[in-house]
Design a protein around this motif. Sequence first.
Motif, PDB file in Angstrom:
ATOM      1  N   ALA A   1       0.835  -1.201   0.000  1.00 12.20           N
ATOM      2  CA  ALA A   1       0.000   0.000   0.000  1.00 12.20           C
ATOM      3  C   ALA A   1       0.872   1.254   0.000  1.00 12.20           C
ATOM      4  CB  ALA A   1      -0.915  -0.006   1.214  1.00 12.20           C
ATOM      5  N   LEU A   2       1.852   1.271   0.874  1.00 18.57           N
ATOM      6  CA  LEU A   2       2.737   2.430   0.968  1.00 18.57           C
ATOM      7  C   LEU A   2       3.569   2.578  -0.298  1.00 18.57           C
ATOM      8  CD1 LEU A   2       4.078   4.687   2.606  1.00 18.57           C
ATOM      9  CD2 LEU A   2       5.638   2.961   3.512  1.00 18.57           C
ATOM     10  N   ARG A   3       4.036   1.452  -0.795  1.00 20.01           N
ATOM     11  CA  ARG A   3       4.887   1.480  -1.971  1.00 20.01           C
ATOM     12  C   ARG A   3       4.138   2.073  -3.161  1.00 20.01           C
ATOM     13  NH1 ARG A   3       6.244  -2.323  -6.222  1.00 20.01           N
ATOM     14  NH2 ARG A   3       8.415  -1.940  -6.822  1.00 20.01           N
ATOM     15  N   ARG A   4       2.894   1.601  -3.336  1.00 17.42           N
ATOM     16  CA  ARG A   4       2.108   2.099  -4.445  1.00 17.42           C
ATOM     17  C   ARG A   4       1.917   3.601  -4.328  1.00 17.42           C
ATOM     18  NH1 ARG A   4      -3.764   1.043  -3.916  1.00 17.42           N
ATOM     19  NH2 ARG A   4      -3.484   3.093  -3.000  1.00 17.42           N
ATOM     20  N   ARG A   5       1.688   4.051  -3.083  1.00 16.98           N
ATOM     21  CA  ARG A   5       1.474   5.470  -2.873  1.00 16.98           C
ATOM     22  C   ARG A   5       2.722   6.282  -3.210  1.00 16.98           C
ATOM     23  NH1 ARG A   5      -0.787   6.957   2.761  1.00 16.98           N
ATOM     24  NH2 ARG A   5      -1.310   9.132   2.353  1.00 16.98           N
TER      25      ARG A   5
ATOM     26  N   LEU B   1       5.193   5.381  -5.180  1.00 21.97           N
ATOM     27  CA  LEU B   1       5.424   5.329  -6.626  1.00 21.97           C
ATOM     28  C   LEU B   1       4.539   6.353  -7.330  1.00 21.97           C
ATOM     29  CD1 LEU B   1       5.474   1.463  -7.305  1.00 21.97           C
ATOM     30  CD2 LEU B   1       7.458   2.983  -7.244  1.00 21.97           C
TER      31      LEU B   1
END
Lengths: 94, 725
Positions: free
Chosen positions: A24-28, A30
């Motif tokens: 979730a954090l990674r997608r955000r 990115l």
Amino acid sequence: MSCALAELPVGTHAIVREVSSPRALRRRLLELGLLPGTRVEVVRRAPLGDPIELRLRGYALSIRRDEAATIEVEQLASARGAAAPAAVAKELAP
Amino acid sequence: MSSAAGAAEASAAPAVVLLVGNPNAGKTTLFNRLAGTRARTGNFPGVTVERRTARRVLPGGVAVEWVDLPGTYSLSARSPEERIAADAVLDSAPAAVVALVDATALQRSLYLVLQVLEAGVPTVVALNMMDEARSAGVEIDRERLAARLGAPVVELVASRGEGVQALAQAVADRLVGAPPEPLHIDYGPAEDALASLAELAPPGVSARAWAAWVLMSVDDEDELDVEPSVRARVREVRAAARAAGIDLDEAVVAARYRFLDGVCAEVQRGDGNPRALTDRIDAVLVHPVAGLVVFAVTMLLVFEALFRWSEPLVGAIEEGIAALQSLVGHLLAPGPFHDLLVDGVVAGVGNVVVFVPQIAILFLFITFLEDSGYLARVAFVIDRLMKGVGLHGKAFVPLLSGFACAVPAVMATRTLADRKDRLVTMLALPLMSCSARLPVYVLLTATVFASEARVGPLSVGALVLLAMYTLSLAGTLGAAAVLRRTVLRGPRPTLVLELPPYRWPLLRNLLTTTWGRVRSFLVDAGTIILALTIVLWALLSYPKDAEVAERYAALREDARATLVEPELSARLETLDGREAADQLERSAAGRLGKLIEPVIEPLGMDWRLGIGVIGAFAAREVFVSTLGIVFGVGGEVDEADHTLRQRLRAATRADGTPLMTPLTGVALMVFFVFACQCMSTVAVVRRESGSWRWPLLMLAYMSALAYVASWLVFRVGEALGWGTG
Ligand SMILES: Nc1nc2c(ncn2[C@@H]2O[C@H](COP(=O)(O)OP(=O)(O)OP(=O)(O)O)[C@@H](O)[C@H]2O)c(=O)[nH]1
Ligand SMILES: [Mg+2]
């Protein structure tokens, strides 16, 4: 030389190598433009040491050091780290 | 639809035009320009996020309904709140979208715009903040950008209204003619996954845009309402990609940014730094020393404003209500209807209206802090402390506001975007000792401690007060930490916060936002608070005992026959007080007090204090006036009232021992520190959380906490032999 973004001293510039935060954090991150190949600068730490302020793609983003620890970066030569903000913007502007 | 005839029946079915953009892109500013005074606020269906809409007739005669969407960086979502923008763009078939772009952060702003253009919705791209971009020497080739994006581009300075006419015209032009071709971006390694998902796309939406949204949003940890077949397919394509060594998230995002790198290289010129001023201001405002000083001063100012600046206004409203009560009282003949109107309805309306000054002042402040960009710095500076208990840095302002009043503070949690962050803050902050608890503390301290009692240089009263405030702060942080680890557990809360450039807020925005909040409070919370006040009033007033009334009528006759002024008035007043006390004892609330006596007895309370606690649920200050009635003090009562204090001191239990020992007093104060004695808070949490579940949980946990803490204080104190003191 690659290291975690959290370890970079204030004022240094780096290129993002890998973002390995939870999905979730990674997608955000990115989607906010913090992706491999992006140039970032560590602008400052908050008065109490955490979080940190980053400059990327012409805007300022703040994340906690826990989060910054999951981002691997390649530090750029320190001479550039001393560049004035205006010069940084020039480099960021394509 | 654009004919003149259409204008006449325009109001029938207006074309819906969405305002989409990043947080701080200027959507609300533009909306206020477009809407004039015709804005209407409400909630988005299914979620409690403010929705503002306004109807207007455009230059060609077309009626449109503008919708101000919550700011977002991407359409992808994990929660129903985040999904609002995606649903509006992808699902609701809007007539057109205005994609607002911050010209000083072109690339990041366009990321969201690409997703809108992929959906094939008629779009007008508005380059806002052009004043800042120009003065920093940044130039954007508007025509080139329009050609690359396949959508018209308009330049805008929303804060000054420049370009708004041209934008309205562009929207009007866009509403006629064929819908545009969806923008096509080559997703390279993610294409197979997208093609597979696109097969499941519902009719009427751009299958590719929908597939990209699903791919970026759905996983097994989101809170979205998605069909199981779609979930299964997402799992499938993810597994396949993993096997092939493809990182789907990165492939999609990188493809979009690669496209944007090309676009920006082509259209953007200039070497200025639009953030030069912001950098200079930040050198002070988030400086390790100066930053903390500015932060402390700002928060003191907010606090002072809430406490003191609101005081004259609150006082004026209270006087107004009292005047209205006596006016209505004189106009109507005595009787149940008179009592209902005076003590129920007017007092109930007063209970609601009295919050308006604090809500208005707090929201003027918060909107100023938010629009200027400083609220993000507050979060940046204080986040370290908030992180420990699982709160967001921005939760600090609502928490602090809780010291003044929980009602505006709960509304102030709207600055938190994440639902769980919001709920944790909202459920914990009523533990902050609000100003309504102060009269209770003052009365009880003054009752049980001699005013000259000292510990060293400090009076005991001051120490007790300090202890209560410390206890409330510890309780709040502890409750937040526990809530975060239990009912509101989720992935470790993270902070990903943009620090926007400083901008001078517009007075017009401050006023419309503040008025919107005040009005929605009055409308929604007003109905609940009013209803509860009437119920409580009925409990405290009924049933009336005819025998008691007769007895006192006789006593009054007696007094009139035997006494002369001024003794007569004094006697009558005493009789009024006694009668009220006797009637209260026989009322539903009085019976309830007796009923709960066994429950509250272990805390050192008797049924009379029990009535006070029940009455305090209307508002904590009511505790003081209810005790005034219970202990038979005539006339007006306030916390400095010597008679009430003396009566409380003189009161004894059934066995003849004094009721109010220092220990009873302290246990009762501890009870008030933790108890949720405020139906306005319950009503506002109901409103802001969108369900009864959360306010009931709050009521339950706070009551349990209050009971246990108070019991502990009383039992431990008794064991140590303080009870007799
Ligand atoms: N200089 C300048 N400032 C602007 C312009 N448009 C808006 N602002 C300011 O930018 C700030 C943010 O504007 P808002 O309208 O609140 O932004 P928003 O998109 O509604 O933000 P969210 O509601 O947080 O998503 C405010 O202080 C505005 O006064 C503009 O064209 N030029
Ligand atoms: Mg807004």
